[in-house]
Design a protein around this motif. Structure first.
Motif: not given
Length: 195
Positions: A27-47
């Motif tokens: 899933f992480y390798a799909k287009p945009g997923v890595e960036a989306a996860c890092l946005t949720l981690q860094d901007e929303a504080g999600l795990d």
């Protein structure tokens, strides 16, 4: 227990056949997923591990029971804070030094591998929790009705049923967090598996 609520054995079997780690890598390798996860981690504080956990369940037509997930969430966040976040901070701190020093670059690479191993351990613990059979408490249940807004459903799962980050920015544009959730939802196949 009504049939619509009883855990569907096909969904549970699918969950058992697709390890969370394998799902997360694909899933992480799909287009945009890595960036989306890092946005949720860094901007929303999600795990990110919890984000991937809920996506994994959703891909099998299941969801975590909110009351049951709160205790394991505390354990997983403790792991993240004490292990993964420490390794991530060390890796990030060494980025500039690693550019000009081979020994530091090798150390940074080793720390990055340790960080990945810590993430894998965290995901494995989420998986074990989801697959545990408890007599007095269910961890996961069927998604009885497919949510009409999967991004909102996922956001509620990640924020304990409350809205913790904004869906729209100051000019009524979607926030980076909402855009990240929408990217994840676009990559989840809502027609895959039993629903």
């Amino acid at each position: 227990m009504p049939d619509s609520i009883a855990l569907d054995s096909t969904r549970l079997q699918r969950l058992q056949q697709i390890p969370l780690w394998d799902f997360a890598l694909a899933f992480y390798a799909k287009p945009g997923v890595e960036a989306a996860c890092l946005t949720l981690q860094d901007e929303a504080g999600l795990d990110v591990c919890e984000v991937l956990f809920h996506c994994w369940l959703y891909s099998c037509g299941l969801e975590a029971v909110s009351t049951a997930v709160s205790a394991v969430r505390k354990e997983r966040l403790h792991w993240q804070a004490r292990v993964t976040d420490v390794l991530r901070a060390l890796r990030r701190d060494l980025t500039s030094s690693a550019a000009s020093n081979e020994a530091v670059a090798a150390l940074r690479k080793t720390i990055k591998q340790a960080e990945l191993m810590a993430e894998r351990e965290n995901l494995q613990r989420w998986q074990i929790w989801a697959l545990e059979v408890k007599i007095d408490e269910k961890c996961v249940t069927n998604i009885v009705e497919k949510p009409s807004n999967v991004a909102e459903w996922l956001e509620k799962k990640l924020n304990h049923g409350e809205k913790a980050f904004q869906f729209t920015g100051s000019s009524n544009t979607p926030s980076a967090s909402l855009q990240a959730l929408q990217t994840l939802v676009r990559q989840l196949d809502p027609h895959q598996g039993a629903r």
